[in-house]
Design an enzyme around this catalytic site. Sequence first.
Site, short mmCIF file in Angstrom:
data_model
loop_
_atom_site.label_atom_id
_atom_site.label_comp_id
_atom_site.label_asym_id
_atom_site.label_seq_id
_atom_site.Cartn_x
_atom_site.Cartn_y
_atom_site.Cartn_z
N ASP A 1 0.96 -1.17 -0.01
CA ASP A 1 0.06 -0.06 0.14
C ASP A 1 0.78 1.37 0.12
O ASP A 1 2.13 1.13 0.22
CB ASP A 1 -0.79 -0.07 1.18
CG ASP A 1 -1.69 1.08 1.56
OD1 ASP A 1 -2.46 1.45 0.55
OD2 ASP A 1 -1.69 1.69 2.56
N LEU A 2 0.40 2.58 -0.54
CA LEU A 2 1.39 3.45 -0.42
C LEU A 2 1.28 4.30 0.56
O LEU A 2 2.03 4.60 1.39
CB LEU A 2 1.15 4.14 -1.94
CG LEU A 2 1.88 5.47 -2.13
CD1 LEU A 2 3.60 5.14 -2.25
CD2 LEU A 2 1.48 6.26 -3.48
N ASP A 3 0.01 5.08 0.65
CA ASP A 3 -0.14 5.97 1.92
C ASP A 3 -0.28 5.40 2.96
O ASP A 3 -1.16 4.57 3.33
CB ASP A 3 -1.67 6.69 1.63
CG ASP A 3 -1.80 7.48 0.14
OD1 ASP A 3 -0.71 7.85 -0.20
OD2 ASP A 3 -2.91 7.68 0.01
N THR B 1 1.38 10.01 3.47
CA THR B 1 0.69 10.93 3.23
C THR B 1 -0.75 10.96 3.89
O THR B 1 -1.52 12.00 3.80
CB THR B 1 0.31 10.69 1.68
OG1 THR B 1 -0.01 9.10 1.70
CG2 THR B 1 1.27 10.83 0.91
N LYS C 1 -8.84 5.89 6.18
CA LYS C 1 -7.74 5.24 5.63
C LYS C 1 -7.88 4.00 4.60
O LYS C 1 -8.62 3.18 4.93
CB LYS C 1 -6.77 5.01 6.93
CG LYS C 1 -6.21 5.93 7.37
CD LYS C 1 -5.13 5.61 8.20
CE LYS C 1 -4.62 6.70 9.16
NZ LYS C 1 -3.70 6.38 10.34
N GLY C 2 -7.54 4.18 3.56
CA GLY C 2 -7.61 3.22 2.34
C GLY C 2 -8.92 3.15 1.53
O GLY C 2 -9.11 2.53 0.64
N ARG D 1 -11.67 8.18 -2.45
CA ARG D 1 -11.96 9.78 -2.24
C ARG D 1 -13.36 9.92 -1.80
O ARG D 1 -13.88 10.38 -0.98
CB ARG D 1 -11.56 10.66 -3.58
CG ARG D 1 -11.40 11.97 -2.88
CD ARG D 1 -10.80 12.78 -4.29
NE ARG D 1 -9.52 12.33 -4.63
CZ ARG D 1 -9.13 12.51 -5.92
NH1 ARG D 1 -9.50 13.42 -6.77
NH2 ARG D 1 -8.08 11.92 -6.35
N SER E 1 -2.41 0.77 -4.41
CA SER E 1 -2.95 1.96 -3.72
C SER E 1 -4.47 2.23 -4.25
O SER E 1 -4.64 2.40 -5.44
CB SER E 1 -1.96 3.19 -3.89
OG SER E 1 -2.48 3.98 -3.29
N ALA E 2 -5.31 2.82 -3.23
CA ALA E 2 -6.38 3.30 -3.82
C ALA E 2 -6.28 4.70 -4.45
O ALA E 2 -7.46 5.30 -5.15
CB ALA E 2 -7.41 3.38 -2.74
N SER E 3 -5.14 5.27 -4.09
CA SER E 3 -5.05 6.90 -4.69
C SER E 3 -4.96 6.74 -6.03
O SER E 3 -4.10 6.29 -6.77
CB SER E 3 -3.77 7.33 -3.64
OG SER E 3 -3.61 8.80 -4.17
N ASN F 1 -3.85 9.62 -7.05
CA ASN F 1 -2.71 10.56 -6.90
C ASN F 1 -1.33 10.05 -6.79
O ASN F 1 -0.06 10.40 -6.66
CB ASN F 1 -2.59 11.49 -5.49
CG ASN F 1 -3.71 12.61 -6.02
OD1 ASN F 1 -3.94 13.07 -7.11
ND2 ASN F 1 -4.62 12.62 -4.96
N LYS G 1 -10.79 -0.90 -1.85
CA LYS G 1 -10.59 -1.84 -0.81
C LYS G 1 -12.21 -1.52 0.44
O LYS G 1 -12.47 -0.32 0.26
CB LYS G 1 -9.45 -1.02 0.05
CG LYS G 1 -8.38 -1.43 -0.59
CD LYS G 1 -7.08 -0.63 -0.12
CE LYS G 1 -5.85 -0.57 -1.12
NZ LYS G 1 -4.82 -0.04 -0.34
N GLU H 1 0.04 -3.21 4.77
CA GLU H 1 -1.01 -2.36 4.64
C GLU H 1 -1.32 -1.54 6.11
O GLU H 1 -1.10 -2.04 7.11
CB GLU H 1 -2.36 -3.09 4.62
CG GLU H 1 -3.41 -2.95 3.20
CD GLU H 1 -3.81 -1.57 3.04
OE1 GLU H 1 -3.90 -1.26 1.62
OE2 GLU H 1 -3.97 -0.77 3.84
N ASP H 2 -1.65 -0.25 6.04
CA ASP H 2 -1.84 0.47 7.22
C ASP H 2 -3.21 0.54 7.66
O ASP H 2 -3.68 1.12 8.54
CB ASP H 2 -1.13 1.78 7.10
CG ASP H 2 -1.94 2.81 6.16
OD1 ASP H 2 -2.36 2.32 5.09
OD2 ASP H 2 -2.18 3.85 6.69
P1 B16 Z 1 -6.95 9.80 -3.60
P2 B16 Z 1 -3.74 3.81 -0.09
C1 B16 Z 1 -5.84 5.76 -0.12
O1 B16 Z 1 -4.28 5.40 -0.28
C2 B16 Z 1 -5.70 6.69 1.27
O2 B16 Z 1 -5.41 5.84 2.33
C3 B16 Z 1 -7.23 7.21 1.43
O3 B16 Z 1 -7.04 7.99 2.51
C4 B16 Z 1 -7.74 7.90 0.39
O4 B16 Z 1 -8.78 8.41 0.42
C5 B16 Z 1 -7.39 7.05 -1.16
O5 B16 Z 1 -6.16 6.49 -1.13
C6 B16 Z 1 -7.76 7.99 -2.20
O6 B16 Z 1 -6.68 8.94 -2.38
O7 B16 Z 1 -7.85 10.87 -3.01
O8 B16 Z 1 -5.56 10.41 -3.79
O9 B16 Z 1 -7.31 9.37 -4.86
O10 B16 Z 1 -3.61 4.06 1.48
O11 B16 Z 1 -4.71 2.94 -0.76
O12 B16 Z 1 -2.53 3.99 -0.57
MG MG Z 2 -2.81 2.94 3.48
#
Ligand code: B16
Ligand code: MG
Length: 219
Positions: free
Chosen positions: A9-11, A17, A45-46, A49, A114-116, A118, A145, A169-170
Site C-alpha cells: 500500500d502507498l499511503d 501521506t 484510511k485506504g 476519495r 493503492s486506492a489513490s 494521486n 478496498k 497495509e496500514d
Molecule cells: P486519492 P492507499 C488511499 O491510499 C488513502 O489511504 C485514502 O485515505 C484515500 O482516500 C485514497 O487513497 C484515495 O486517495 O484521493 O488520492 O485518490 O492507502 O490505498 O495507498
Molecule cells: Mg494506506
Amino acid sequence: MRTSACIFDLDGVIVDTAKYHFLAWKRLADQLKIPFTERENERLKGVSRMASLEIILELGGKSVDERLKEEYAILKNKWYIDFISRMTPEEILPGSVEFIKELKANGIKTALGSASKNTPMIINRLGIGYLFDAVADGNIVKNAKPDPEVFITAAHLVGIAPGRCTVFEDAAAGVEAALNAGMLCVGIGSEEVLFKAHAVVSGLDEMSISRLKEIEKNI
Ligand code: B16
Ligand code: MG
C-alpha cells in the site's frame, strides 16, 4: 518461501501521506462545521476519495446532491495536492527502500497497490518508481478496498498467483482487501486497528526477508 511477490500500500506504508489526507479533509469538515478528529479519520484510511467524503457527510448528518459532492471532492483534492506537490524523498518512511531492495535482490516481485488516484504524482515526487515491477492504483481499479480488486490486479500485473503474494497495509479496509484476495497480510501500525492481519509491525524498518519467513512459519 511462500511469498513470491510483495504488494505495498502507498499511503501510510511507504510514505506518510495519511497526515496530508487528514489535514485536507479536516479543512473541508471545518468549513462544513462537521466535527472531525484523527479518530474519525481512521475510518477513511485506504478508502476511496468519494467513499471518504460520504463518511464525513454522514458524520455531520448532511445529505448533499451529487454535483456538490463532486465540488467538495475536487476542493479536498486541490488542498491535498498542495501538500503532496511539495513532498521530498526525505519523507519516504524508514526502512522502505532497504526492504524493497532486499526483496528484489532475492528475486521477489514488488508492486504498489493503492486506492489513490494521486499515486503517479507521489511516485514521481519521491523518485521510487524503480522499486516496483508494477503499479495498481485508483486510476485503473474500479472497486475500492475492502474489495480485493487492487491487490488482485497487482498480482496479475507481476504474474504471481494471489496465494503467493504478501500485502503490507496500514488500513483496516486494506487488510480486509488483502484477506479477501487470499493473500498473506502484514499490518503496518497498531495491533488494535489491524488485528485481522496475520502479523503487525510498526513500520517497514522492522521488516526483512528473515522476518517475513518467520511470519510465514507462524500462520
Ligand atoms: P486519492 P492507499 C488511499 O491510499 C488513502 O489511504 C485514502 O485515505 C484515500 O482516500 C485514497 O487513497 C484515495 O486517495 O484521493 O488520492 O485518490 O492507502 O490505498 O495507498
Ligand atoms: Mg494506506
